[in-house]
Design an enzyme around this catalytic site. Structure first.
Site, PDB file in Angstrom:
ATOM      1  N   TYR A  36     -11.782 -10.567 -22.425  1.00 51.05           N
ATOM      2  CA  TYR A  36     -13.232 -10.784 -22.364  1.00 51.05           C
ATOM      3  C   TYR A  36     -13.833 -10.694 -23.768  1.00 51.05           C
ATOM      4  O   TYR A  36     -14.563 -11.585 -24.207  1.00 51.05           O
ATOM      5  CB  TYR A  36     -13.832  -9.717 -21.442  1.00 51.05           C
ATOM      6  N   ARG A  42     -19.066  -1.977 -11.985  1.00 47.59           N
ATOM      7  CA  ARG A  42     -19.133  -1.107 -13.159  1.00 47.59           C
ATOM      8  C   ARG A  42     -19.444   0.334 -12.742  1.00 47.59           C
ATOM      9  O   ARG A  42     -19.759   0.601 -11.594  1.00 47.59           O
ATOM     10  CB  ARG A  42     -20.155  -1.657 -14.151  1.00 47.59           C
ATOM     11  N   PHE A  81     -20.124   4.998  -9.033  1.00 48.65           N
ATOM     12  CA  PHE A  81     -20.608   6.360  -8.755  1.00 48.65           C
ATOM     13  C   PHE A  81     -21.641   6.357  -7.622  1.00 48.65           C
ATOM     14  O   PHE A  81     -21.675   7.280  -6.808  1.00 48.65           O
ATOM     15  CB  PHE A  81     -21.177   6.999 -10.031  1.00 48.65           C
ATOM     16  N   GLY A  90     -12.517  10.503 -18.027  1.00 51.30           N
ATOM     17  CA  GLY A  90     -13.948  10.259 -18.297  1.00 51.30           C
ATOM     18  C   GLY A  90     -14.397  10.696 -19.676  1.00 51.30           C
ATOM     19  O   GLY A  90     -15.558  11.056 -19.879  1.00 51.30           O
ATOM     20  N   ASP A 149     -13.563   3.366 -26.564  1.00 47.95           N
ATOM     21  CA  ASP A 149     -13.820   4.812 -26.612  1.00 47.95           C
ATOM     22  C   ASP A 149     -15.301   5.124 -26.810  1.00 47.95           C
ATOM     23  O   ASP A 149     -15.856   6.023 -26.199  1.00 47.95           O
ATOM     24  CB  ASP A 149     -12.983   5.474 -27.711  1.00 47.95           C
ATOM     25  N   ARG A 158     -19.258   3.202 -28.109  1.00 54.76           N
ATOM     26  CA  ARG A 158     -20.000   2.100 -28.712  1.00 54.76           C
ATOM     27  C   ARG A 158     -21.476   2.464 -28.830  1.00 54.76           C
ATOM     28  O   ARG A 158     -22.207   2.457 -27.862  1.00 54.76           O
ATOM     29  CB  ARG A 158     -19.829   0.787 -27.947  1.00 54.76           C
TER      30      ARG A 158
HETATM   31  N1  UDP Z   1     -15.214   4.310 -15.154  1.00 61.71           N
HETATM   32  C1  UDP Z   1     -14.919   5.523 -14.499  1.00 61.71           C
HETATM   33  N2  UDP Z   1     -15.023   5.562 -13.138  1.00 61.71           N
HETATM   34  C2  UDP Z   1     -15.396   4.485 -12.381  1.00 61.71           C
HETATM   35  C3  UDP Z   1     -15.689   3.273 -13.066  1.00 61.71           C
HETATM   36  C4  UDP Z   1     -15.596   3.216 -14.454  1.00 61.71           C
HETATM   37  O1  UDP Z   1     -14.566   6.530 -15.125  1.00 61.71           O
HETATM   38  O2  UDP Z   1     -15.473   4.621 -11.152  1.00 61.71           O
HETATM   39  C5  UDP Z   1     -15.190   4.281 -16.641  1.00 61.71           C
HETATM   40  C6  UDP Z   1     -14.462   3.122 -17.327  1.00 61.71           C
HETATM   41  O3  UDP Z   1     -13.082   3.394 -17.467  1.00 61.71           O
HETATM   42  C7  UDP Z   1     -15.177   3.091 -18.666  1.00 61.71           C
HETATM   43  C8  UDP Z   1     -16.615   3.461 -18.329  1.00 61.71           C
HETATM   44  O4  UDP Z   1     -16.538   4.113 -17.056  1.00 61.71           O
HETATM   45  O5  UDP Z   1     -14.663   4.094 -19.531  1.00 61.71           O
HETATM   46  C9  UDP Z   1     -17.567   2.300 -18.233  1.00 61.71           C
HETATM   47  O6  UDP Z   1     -16.999   1.307 -17.437  1.00 61.71           O
HETATM   48  P1  UDP Z   1     -17.822   0.072 -16.882  1.00 61.71           P
HETATM   49  O7  UDP Z   1     -16.969  -0.605 -15.867  1.00 61.71           O
HETATM   50  O8  UDP Z   1     -19.174   0.485 -16.438  1.00 61.71           O
HETATM   51  O9  UDP Z   1     -18.022  -0.945 -18.086  1.00 61.71           O
HETATM   52  P2  UDP Z   1     -17.686  -1.023 -19.651  1.00 61.71           P
HETATM   53  O10 UDP Z   1     -18.700  -0.178 -20.339  1.00 61.71           O
HETATM   54  O11 UDP Z   1     -16.287  -0.516 -19.869  1.00 61.71           O
HETATM   55  O12 UDP Z   1     -17.835  -2.456 -19.974  1.00 61.71           O
END
Ligand code: UDP
Length: 352
Positions: free
Chosen positions: A161, A209, A214, A230, A314, A316
């Site tokens: 992506y 996402r 959650f 997490g 990690d 941003r």
């Molecule tokens: N994540 C998590 N639990 C979940 C879904 C996502 O710990 O049920 C983590 C995922 O591994 C990442 C962060 O939450 O570190 C954000 O993920 P998201 O899918 O929202 O989008 P991203 O910011 O990675 O594009």
């Protein structure tokens, strides 16, 4: 010169960001809007607006899209497969949707002289340099025109992506240099708000996402999973702040031309683990009557959660000084407010 300076086409107008942008444009400007999307579920209240016309089609349907672009002064491009669970599972589709299909729209905008406002991603930055070389003293704050992109090896398909989006940014830039394309690139940092994503098994399939994951757990009494513990961080940005930025870009035609803007809220940084506990606390406040809930938080490996080829960003943190100085834009919504508004919308929508 276009006949009308006031026709805006939103490609992907029925998505989370598109639906909010459409609402704002219709409510605060006199512009006529063409909306293109595969469905109109999230924009039902606007379908009968006399300043809106909806075209139900895929962006690869160039024949249907051409006449709309010919009339448009501005084209906002939002379509994308932008859900991390897809990057390592349907990689070819991700590359097609984020490069091959939109690049045809870039060419048409160039040909027809439309201003092209393109939604890229903060994921182009990839991971921080520090995540690979701990001793690095490079700053981890991300600057649009300075920070290098750091992704991962090819077998880590998570980066499909990021790479597709990066190549599209490079193509847009080159069209600007070689063919005078008028463009602005937006890099969103984890926008949240009402109408985002879906709850698996109710109005979508797969893994949404983190916010939606959650909320699914909180509403339906399942564990909140912390991928790889997490420990990674995100800066969550409220959708109204994000739309303010896009409106400022639309308004500031000259200043925004050929610029890339980080649109995010650096003050809303949080680890995903902290987010889980914060959301549990807020959910208890919003739903005090739900006393039987488990509120169970569990670690899970990324391999189990997303499968092979997943690697995480990690950290941003956007540098937003360019948007602030050129557009006069700053985000106003703090994390608790953004979460409360977003969570309340989920609770209302899913009777949670
Ligand atoms: N994540 C998590 N639990 C979940 C879904 C996502 O710990 O049920 C983590 C995922 O591994 C990442 C962060 O939450 O570190 C954000 O993920 P998201 O899918 O929202 O989008 P991203 O910011 O990675 O594009």
């Amino acid at each position: 010169m276009k006949e009308s300076q006031n026709i805006i086409t939103i490609i992907g107008c029925s998505g989370f960001i598109g639906s909010h942008l459409l609402e704002r444009i219709l409510n605060t400007t006199k512009a006529f809007v063409y909306g293109i999307d595969l469905n109109s579920k999230k924009i039902q209240p606007f379908i009968s607006n006399s300043r809106f016309e909806f075209l139900k089609t895929d962006i690869s349907d160039i024949k249907s899209i051409k006449p709309v672009l010919q009339k448009s002064s501005i084209v906002v491009s939002l379509t994308a497969l932008c859900n991390p669970s897809l990057y390592n599972t349907v990689t070819l589709k991700v590359i097609e949707s984020n490069y091959n299909k939109p690049v045809e729209i870039v060419k048409l905008c160039c040909e027809y002289g439309c201003r092209f406002i393109h939604f890229s991603t903060c994921e182009v930055y990839g991971r921080t340099v520090e995540s690979y070389c701990r001793e690095s003293t490079l700053e981890s704050v991300l600057k649009e025109d300075e920070t290098p992109f750091v992704t991962g090896p090819i077998h880590m398909q998570r980066w499909s992506y990021s790479s597709a989006k990066q190549l599209l940014e490079r193509t847009i830039f080159a069209y600007g240099v070689e063919h005078a394309l008028k463009y602005t690139i937006v890099r969103p940092f984890n926008f949240i708000g009402p109408r985002m994503d879906f709850i698996p098994g109710i109005d979508g399939e797969g893994i949404p996402r983190v916010l939606a994951c959650f909320m699914d757990a909180l509403i339906f009494n399942k564990p909140l999973f912390l991928v790889d513990g997490g420990k990674n961080r995100r800066c969550f940005t409220y959708i109204d702040d994000a739309v303010d930025a896009v409106m400022a870009i639309i308004k500031n035609k000259k200043i925004a031309d050929k610029q890339v803007f980080n649109i995010g809220n650096p003050d809303n940084e949080i680890t995903i683990e902290q987010l889980a506990y914060k959301m549990i606390g807020l959910y208890k406040e919003l739903q005090p009557q739900k006393t039987s809930s488990l509120y169970d938080v569990k670690p899970i490996s990324s391999l189990r959660f997303y499968g092979e080829g997943y690697q995480d960003c990690d950290r941003r943190v956007p540098d937003i000084s360019k948007a602030q100085s050129l557009l006069g834009w700053v985000p106003h919504t703090d994390l608790d407010t953004a979460l409360k508004k977003t969570m309340s919308a989920y609770i209302e929508h899913y009777n949670g």
